[in-house]
Structures are given as C-alpha cells and as structure tokens.
Write a protein that holds these residues in place. Structure first.
Motif, PDB file in Angstrom:
ATOM      1  N   GLU A 105      -8.117   5.456   1.618  1.00 33.53           N
ATOM      2  CA  GLU A 105      -7.761   6.506   1.336  1.00 33.53           C
ATOM      3  C   GLU A 105      -8.650   7.602   0.936  1.00 33.53           C
ATOM      4  OE1 GLU A 105      -4.725   5.437   0.431  1.00 33.53           O
ATOM      5  OE2 GLU A 105      -4.898   3.401   0.519  1.00 33.53           O
ATOM      6  N   SER A 120      -3.130  11.224  -5.782  1.00 32.99           N
ATOM      7  CA  SER A 120      -4.047  11.567  -4.309  1.00 32.99           C
ATOM      8  C   SER A 120      -4.960  10.497  -5.041  1.00 32.99           C
ATOM      9  CB  SER A 120      -4.368  12.688  -3.967  1.00 32.99           C
ATOM     10  OG  SER A 120      -5.209  12.352  -2.673  1.00 32.99           O
ATOM     11  N   ARG A 155      -3.068   3.200  -4.655  1.00 36.14           N
ATOM     12  CA  ARG A 155      -2.846   4.513  -4.175  1.00 36.14           C
ATOM     13  C   ARG A 155      -2.102   4.323  -5.294  1.00 36.14           C
ATOM     14  NH1 ARG A 155      -0.585   2.846   2.170  1.00 36.14           N
ATOM     15  NH2 ARG A 155      -2.326   3.985   2.939  1.00 36.14           N
ATOM     16  N   ASP A 182       2.478  12.526   1.449  1.00 33.53           N
ATOM     17  CA  ASP A 182       1.761  11.225   1.854  1.00 33.53           C
ATOM     18  C   ASP A 182       3.276  10.341   2.240  1.00 33.53           C
ATOM     19  OD1 ASP A 182       3.110   8.978  -0.415  1.00 33.53           O
ATOM     20  OD2 ASP A 182       1.479  10.346  -0.632  1.00 33.53           O
ATOM     21  N   ARG A 199       4.668   5.492  -6.043  1.00 34.59           N
ATOM     22  CA  ARG A 199       4.323   3.952  -5.174  1.00 34.59           C
ATOM     23  C   ARG A 199       5.063   2.765  -5.445  1.00 34.59           C
ATOM     24  NH1 ARG A 199       1.883   2.288  -0.166  1.00 34.59           N
ATOM     25  NH2 ARG A 199       1.445   0.401  -1.030  1.00 34.59           N
ATOM     26  N   GLY A 204      -1.687   7.763   4.154  1.00 35.26           N
ATOM     27  CA  GLY A 204      -0.926   6.620   3.510  1.00 35.26           C
ATOM     28  C   GLY A 204      -0.615   6.165   4.273  1.00 35.26           C
TER      29      GLY A 204
END
Lengths: 209, 466
Positions: free
Chosen positions: B224, B292, B429, A22, B434, A82
């Motif tokens: 997503e 994911s 996410r 991503d 992240r 993403g």
C-alpha cells in the motif's frame, strides 16, 4: 503462446489527470470471477464508465469522441497501483489501449503490461504535464518502440528507455516463458543441483505431519 | 562487501544475470488461488507442458468463497472457479488445501501457519499482498497471471533488482495501538507510491520485540506504499514460530536450515538506499478517511481541508476523495456513523487480531443498525478462536462469526457493501468500490474496528475502554 508485437502505434490519448487510479478502478474485483482473458474490454473502468442501470456516464473520458478510440492513457501518479490482477491489463488491451504514461506506475501492473504487448512509460512530472495537455487537446500521439520515442503533434519527440531485452521481446511478440525455457534450461538445472546440496530442506517432499 | 537481507536473498537466487539490474531469479515456492491461477493453467495446457516442480506449489480457494458456511457454493461463477481450480490441481499434481478442510484459509495466512513460508526462500503468488511472507525473511512478491504460468513451467522469473529502504522502528507502542496503526501512519507519511521500486526492510528494536502476527501485518501493508517487497530479518521469534509447523523442516534438516537462516539478517554495516525512522511512541490509533491508504489521520486529528492545500494535485485528490466518502473537510472523523464493521483479511485475520477485537467487544453489544462480521483468516485460526471461546464472545455481542476467506476485503463473494454503506474495516484497501460499488471504507486496526462496531460510529478505542 506469443503476444501481439508492439512496433509503433498512433492514436489519441485519453487524459486521466488523477493520482492513484488503482486496479480496482481499472477492473472491479467482482468481474474477476470471469476466468477468460479475452473480451474483458467491456469491463475496463466499469464503475466509472457505466451507471448502475448499465447506461453510459456521459462525461467519462472513454465515453467521449474521439477518446472512445484512444490507444493511450496519460494518467496521474501511481496509475495501476494495488492488486496484481492481470485482468486490469487485459481489459485495457481489450478496450484498445496499448500505452500507459504516468509519473509513476504500480510495479506489478507495469510488469504485466510488458508481458501483454503494451508499453507502460514513466516520465518526470514536467514532461507528463505537457503530455497531459496534449492529450486533453486531442492531439495525435505516436509511440515508436524501434526509435524509443513518443511523438506528439507540435512537440519535440520525447525519448524513453527500456531494457534492450524487453524491447526486443515486445518488437517480436516473444513469450517470456518460451524465452526462458529455450535459453536457460541448463542454468535452471544447474541452479537446482546446487541449491539441493546447500538447502536440502527445500527438496524434501512437503507432506504434512 | 556488506549486504542487506534483500541483497542476500536476491544473490542466492540468481539463475542467470541478464543486465546490471535484471536477473533470472529462481522461485522456490508458488501459492495459487482460484481467482488468479486459471489463466496460468490454460497456458500450460496450450503449450502441452507439465509443472516443473508441482510439489513446490500450494493451492487453495479463498478469494471468492462464501463465508456463511462450507459446502456447495451458490454463486455459479464462484462455484465454477473453485471447480476449475480443483480440476487443475488434480490434473497437474499440485498440493491442495480443500475448501472444507482444516488447512483452508487465505493464502497469506495458511502459508505461514503451515510452515510452508520459510526464511531465505523466494515465494510468489498472484496476489499483491504476498508481501506478507516477507515477515519471515523470505523474498516474497505478488505477480500477474502470465508470470504464474512462467513459474509453473520454468520455476523462474525475470526480475528487476529493487533499491533498498530501511524503516527503523524505535520506541514502544501505547496501549490499544497496533502494527496496523504503524503501517497506516507510515503510508500516510511516505505516500501510497512512496516505496515504489524499493524492497522495504523493517528493523530496529521495536521489530525485535514484535510478534510474527504484527510483523506480517506490517509487511502485508508495504504494497500500500507501492513496494512489492516487505521484509523482516528472521530471528528467534521467527524460529520459535516455525518450529514444529506441519511443513517446516524437522530433525537434522531443521538444524541445518536454522544455521543457514541465521546468516540472512542484513550485515551491521550494510548500506540502504533510503532510511526512514518512526518513533512508535508517537503513533496513535489511525483511521483512513479517503480512497487511498495514505489518506489516513490519527483518530485525534481532523479530516484535512483542501482549501488549505497549496499543491493543486493534493487538493484535487482530497476533494475527490471527500466527495466519494461523503465527508466534510476539517471535521473530526470520530463520531462518523458506520453501517458495517469488518474484522478479518490477510492483513488482520490472525488469532492475535481476533483476540484484540474480542477484548473490545466482550461484554458489549454491536450498535443498532450496524452489521459486524468477523472472518477468520484460516480454518485453523477459526478453530483456535473457538477453542479460546472467542466465537462466543463475538456471538454474544451480536457479531457474525464466519468461515475463513478474503470476504469483504475484496468483496468477490456475497460479503459486500451497498452504495453509501460505511465500513470500519481491518482490511488493506480503501479504494473506490473495493468493498462493493459505492461502498465507503475506513481502514483501521482490529481494536478500532471493534470499537466502532459497538459505538455505532468511528471512535477512539481508548475513549471507549476508558
């Protein structure tokens, strides 16, 4: 503004046999605090390339010869998924990447590539698997936009399709904003005149009450 | 010829047809934030251009702003970025919701809240979760910085027409199951790239019964699944939400607009390229276990075991995710200790989400060793929550009550996990890093994240309240 034209590139391809790479992996969000678009290549894949102390992760593909000089990435499905951050594209471009190949791509990412002199190509999984093998073997790839094909040592050329106008813009390095303003000024004005009549609420001053 | 909602929105915005699949599309509205807009303004200055219609824009700082308080920003880079936005909106005449104002908030929360987001419009923003606005029957999608510059200058974008997917939702949700659980269950079913190339319309009897907040959560998460566009047809729920909002049309214009909006829903015999159905009665509370969003299971199910997988790529992805997440195959996710709980974001930072979380923590305490924060999606949401006494509920439970922003969803400010931290999060996410480098994210609903905060571990919220 114009972009770097894309005609033909030749180089090795970095194999990234992993799905869902991503845009947070390609360009971690904390570097989005930088507002310039130049010089971002150093942050491409930052958390995969570097340890916390700033030293290189030895076995990461882009830290290994000859892939430090890679001009392509061959990746698993959903590469560039993403976030919409164009920094992901600028960082890859800054690193030297000009072409990304995968079975599927994040749509916003793929669109951003085309606007920055890069090609984002998708092929069926069987072809991607062959290209992945060739990339892992360190073979030389050429991507020819004039002839719309990928050439790899020891393989039949692989054709790809791209909308004609996109191809022309890439070959010439044309900027999309300039193109739109130069070609469609009258159409835009005509659209607004028509919309103003049927949806007048979109043309009132938006002053909060 | 019968048309879908998407096709009506597309057709009504064609400025020029470029090919069978591409067109120049008119953009009615563009939202700008501090992180993705600077380069667009740089391009405008370099070309010596003015914005074609600055009044159709709305600017706000949300991504990198601190949430412990308002006022001076300590981080020099974030401070410079907000200052650059403020200079840009002043120079180019763009309406701006100032950081310390009652209008500030996350782009996708304040657009709807202020009535800026309207049915039948095209809305873009340099943010992939622009899908959120599709809940109003708007064609809304995330774009890159170059495209933002194009919209500033030309009010148009070159776009490829999407295929259409209808997601039919039937049945009713069980107690403590929410729109977030639907979204996660759907992504787990169709995959993180299952909707690439499609405009997804959520429809069916369950949608009609759903609040705007729930519809926004669903549309928010369509990215997503790989889709840039999530949609719900505008209906009486939509109109009731919008009427009287600050920037919505009023008086005679409202009536004209309403008549137009009522023509937008997909025709009964419209044909979609793909159909997916989901019976909501089968949806349980969900939690992601991997890196994911499709790596999600119902809370009652075990974490998948790569040893049982025949697809080599699925096995490889599972092994990689389990290693990053520090989890064992086959074990139950419930009972996994957490260090953080985050309630907020453009996915789940609205008043309905805060109410759901408050209902769980009320009369309970955050577990020892857990940092829990609630970050309202907007200043208005924060004020509404305070008017309802929710801030007191959270504070009494030991939950930090913050100011509005993206916060720990994107971790650009100081709300950030450290390596090895594990967070029950209402964000969108669970990608590697992240929420901070080395951080581990488990996506879930507000009720589930609140339950994890008080239990100290991931838990089935239904067990906690039983």
């Amino acid at each position: 503004m114009s972009m770097e034209p894309f005609t033909r590139i030749t180089g090795v391809a970095a194999a990234m046999p992993e799905d869902n790479i991503d845009t947070d992996i390609i360009f971690p969000a904390r570097f989005l605090l930088l507002t310039q678009r130049e010089g971002l290549g150093v942050h491409a894949f930052h958390d995969r390339r570097f340890l916390a102390d700033g030293s290189e992760v030895g076995d990461f593909i882009l830290n290994r010869a000859p892939f430090r000089e890679a001009k392509l990435i061959v990746a698993g499905a959903n590469f560039g998924s993403g976030s919409s951050r164009e920094q992901a594209v600028w960082a890859l471009h800054g690193f030297g990447i000009r072409v990304v190949v995968a079975p599927s791509l994040g749509e916003i990412f793929a669109g951003n590539c085309l606007r920055n002199g890069m090609l984002a190509l998708t092929f069926v999984p069987e072809i991607c698997a062959k290209l992945m093998d060739a990339a892992e073997a360190g073979r030389t790839f050429s991507v020819d936009l004039e002839r719309q094909r990928v050439e790899v040592e020891g393989m039949e050329p692989i054709p790809f399709s791209i909308p004609p106008e996109r191809r022309e813009a890439l070959l010439n390095g044309w900027d999309e904003t300039d193109q739109i303003l130069n070609r469609f000024g009258a159409e835009i004005a005509a659209f607004e005149a028509g919309q103003r009549i049927v949806q007048p609420w979109l043309y009132t001053e938006m002053q909060p009450r | 010829m019968p048309r879908t909602l998407y096709e009506k929105l597309w057709d009504s915005h064609i400025v020029a047809s470029l090919s069978d699949t591409e067109a120049l599309i008119y953009i009615d509205r563009q939202i700008l934030h501090e992180v993705s807009s600077p380069q667009g303004f740089v391009a405008m200055r370099a070309a010596g251009r003015q914005l074609r219609r600055p009044e159709t824009h709305l600017a706000v700082a949300d991504h990198a702003v601190p949430t412990r308080g308002r006022g001076a920003i300590a981080d020099p880079q974030a401070r410079a970025q907000v200052a650059e936005l403020e200079a840009n909106v002043a120079d180019f005449g763009v309406p701006y919701a100032a950081l310390d104002s009652a209008e500030q908030g996350i782009v996708h929360v304040i657009g709807p809240e202020r009535g800026y987001t309207l049915p039948g419009t095209t809305i873009v923003c340099g943010d992939s979760h622009t899908t959120t606005h599709g809940a109003f029957g708007a064609l809304a999608f995330g774009i890159g910085a170059s495209e933002q510059g194009t919209v500033m200058a030309a009010q148009c974008l070159r776009q490829t027409r999407a295929k259409t997917m209808r997601v039919e939702l039937t049945g009713g949700l069980s107690a403590h199951v929410s729109a977030k659980d639907i979204a996660l269950a759907l992504i787990a079913t169709i995959g993180a790239n299952g909707a690439v190339g499609y405009a997804v319309e959520f429809a069916g009897p369950a949608i009609s019964a759903m609040s705007m907040a729930a519809r926004m959560t669903l549309c928010n998460m369509t990215i997503e699944a790989g889709s840039r566009i999530g949609l719900v047809a505008p209906d009486d729920v939509t109109f009731a939400y919008l009427k009287g909002r600050a920037l919505a049309p009023q008086g005679a214009l409202w009536d004209t607009a309403l008549a137009y909006w009522q023509t937008l829903p997909s025709d009964a015999d419209a044909v979609f390229d793909r159909l997916v159905t989901l019976d909501l009665a089968t949806v349980e509370p969900q939690a992601s276990w991997g890196t994911s969003p499709n790596q999600t299971v119902p809370i009652t199910a075990p974490i998948p075991d790569p040893a049982t997988m025949t697809d080599p790529s699925e096995r490889r992805e599972t092994e990689k995710a389990l290693a990053y997440m520090g989890l064992e195959p086959g074990q139950a996710l419930a009972g996994t200790p957490i260090t953080h709980a985050f309630i907020g974001s453009c996915t789940n930072g609205r008043i309905e989400d805060l109410r759901a979380a408050a209902a769980i923590v009320k009369g309970r305490k955050v577990a020892d060793g857990v940092t829990a924060l609630v970050v309202p999606g907007s200043a208005a949401t924060r004020a509404q929550a305070e008017a309802e006494g929710l801030d007191a509920v959270f504070r009494d439970a030991g939950v930090e009550w913050r100011f509005a922003g993206c916060s720990m969803c994107v971790a650009m400010n100081d709300d950030r996990l450290s390596a090895g931290d594990r967070c029950a999060s209402t964000s969108n996410r669970n990608f590697e890093g992240r929420q901070g480098p080395g951080g581990r994210t488990h996506l879930m609903s507000p009720a589930m994240a609140a339950a994890a905060a008080v239990a100290g571990c991931i838990i089935d919220v239904r067990e906690l309240v039983a």
